[in-house]
Design a protein around this motif. Structure first.
Motif, PDB file in Angstrom:
ATOM      1  N   GLU A   2       0.842  -1.195   0.000  1.00  0.00           N
ATOM      2  CA  GLU A   2       0.000   0.000   0.000  1.00  0.00           C
ATOM      3  C   GLU A   2       0.877   1.245   0.000  1.00  0.00           C
ATOM      4  N   ILE A   4       1.671   4.960   0.926  1.00  0.00           N
ATOM      5  CA  ILE A   4       1.274   5.864   2.004  1.00  0.00           C
ATOM      6  C   ILE A   4       1.965   7.209   1.826  1.00  0.00           C
ATOM      7  N   THR A 173       7.560  -0.962   6.535  1.00  0.00           N
ATOM      8  CA  THR A 173       7.502   0.266   5.738  1.00  0.00           C
ATOM      9  C   THR A 173       8.835   0.507   5.034  1.00  0.00           C
TER      10      THR A 173
END
Length: 407
Positions: A2, A4, A173
């Motif tokens: 995803e 971000i 991340t």
């Protein structure tokens, strides 16, 4: 995976700061600092230019020999290239100052510089900048964004990206920032790029993932055909995501590689589209090639063609220039089998079929080529391999920017 909002501070445990040290610029920030709250595994790739700047030599040694890295100090305006022993001493002095203020070892500090070649760094300003940034370090988006702004030279905007993915039961991340606008023609990469991740991963796999990924990302961009003295990509992993450590090429490693590729591709395209004086990102896809290498050679030849780049600036569907650039690339193909298409948000159009022009509308072609992102697709009908390269148009402003660069 995803996407971000974020950059170098998106991953857990990373902080950043920026300051106006007045190294060359008088109206903006020009120094940045990246810091991890814990030691990191470090990987790096560097310029293939024989003329290497002092920071490149310093970082190569740190990445290869140091047990860990924990901070990066970056300055814009002066490249610290072709500066001899004095330049190397300035890298050490920079690292020593940061190490004292951050309470880390000197060999855990990486340094990077970008700007004019041949000038010595004003170390009083560098040290003052480090002193100013150390207490400002925070893990906010704003801090990472400020760092991305501070490392620019002729860039017209900051370049940053961040994504998350799952490894085991943990969210990992990867975030990054880069600068690059001119002197862009990599055989590794060409620019400064700083990537941070909270993934727990072995140093060996971290380096392998980076070294392999640049072949299809930073190595596939060109603005002007000049490979810089300072090209550096640094990837820091601090393990703060607490995922099961990636020590083999399993599903977690593949997820990491996919996310890293997205980050590097995004940053590479941002640099290509922000080429000095550019008005358009020019993407070239070669499909139907007999090998990946053949497709790469053909696509890179087209995006580095000055005549083709000028045609893109003029919104001119001068397809002969593309076929010509493919022809001198060194790759063997049959020009009488090539199909060529132009596409953008304004539409898609086939221009040639089997090496011969179709009866297309020049007006419609110009409309397609007038968008800020333009793609040429060349099908050489030899196999199933593909490759994509990114560049930009060539404008009057490129000459103006580089004629006045030192003044």
């Amino acid at each position: 995976m995803e996407k971000i909002k974020g950059g170098v501070t998106a991953a857990k445990g990373f902080k950043a700061a920026a300051t106006a040290a007045g190294i060359k610029y008088t109206d903006r920030t020009d120094m940045a600092m990246i810091y991890s709250i814990v030691p990191c595994q470090a990987a790096g790739t560097f310029t293939t230019n024989i003329v290497k700047a002092a920071p490149v030599k310093w970082d190569q040694k740190i990445v290869k020999e140091s047990r860990a890295a924990q901070a990066v100090i970056v300055n814009a305006g002066i490249a610290n290239a072709c500066t001899g022993e004095e330049g190397m001493a300035y890298c050490s002095q920079t690292a020593k100052k940061a190490a004292e203020l951050l309470n880390v070892s000197e060999d855990a500090v990486l340094v990077a510089s970008t700007g004019v070649i041949g000038k010595q760094l004003p170390m009083d300003k560098i040290c003052a900048g480090i002193t100013a940034m150390a207490p400002q370090l925070t893990d906010t988006y704003e801090a990472g964004h400020a760092a991305a702004l501070a490392i620019m030279t002729t860039d017209t905007h900051e370049k940053e990206v961040a994504v998350t993915f799952e490894a085991g039961t943990k969210t990992v991340t990867i975030g990054g920032m880069c600068k690059g606008s001119g002197m862009i023609h990599p055989n590794m990469c060409t620019m400064l790029s700083f990537i941070t991740t909270d993934a727990a991963i072995s140093k060996e796999l971290l380096q392998e993932a980076l070294s392999e990924d640049i072949k299809d990302t930073y190595n596939m961009i060109s603005v002007d055909g000049d490979t810089s003295t300072n090209d550096t990509v640094l990837l820091l992993a601090n393990g703060e995501a607490k995922n099961p450590k990636i020590t083999e090429k399993n599903a977690d490693y593949e997820a990491f590689v996919k996310a890293l590729n997205y980050v590097n591709t995004t940053l590479a395209k941002q640099m290509a589209g922000d080429g000095e004086g550019a008005t358009a990102l020019f993407e070239v896809k070669v499909i139907g090639a007999e090998s990946k290498e053949q497709a790469k050679v053909l696509s890179k030849s087209v995006i580095t063609s000055s005549l083709t780049k000028a045609a893109i600036y003029g919104h001119d569907a001068n397809w002969g220039r593309i076929l010509c650039a493919m022809g001198y690339s060194g790759a063997v193909f049959d020009p009488e089998k090539v199909d060529l298409y132009f596409e953008s948000k304004a539409g898609k159009m086939q221009i040639i079929k089997d090496g011969v022009a179709l009866d297309y509308s020049e007006e419609e072609a110009t409309k397609i080529l007038s968008e800020p992102e333009v793609t040429a697709v060349a099908d050489v009908k030899m196999g199933d391999a593909t490759a994509t390269a990114w560049g930009c148009d060539l404008t009057y402003d490129y000459i103006k920017i580089n004629a006045d660069y030192r003044s």
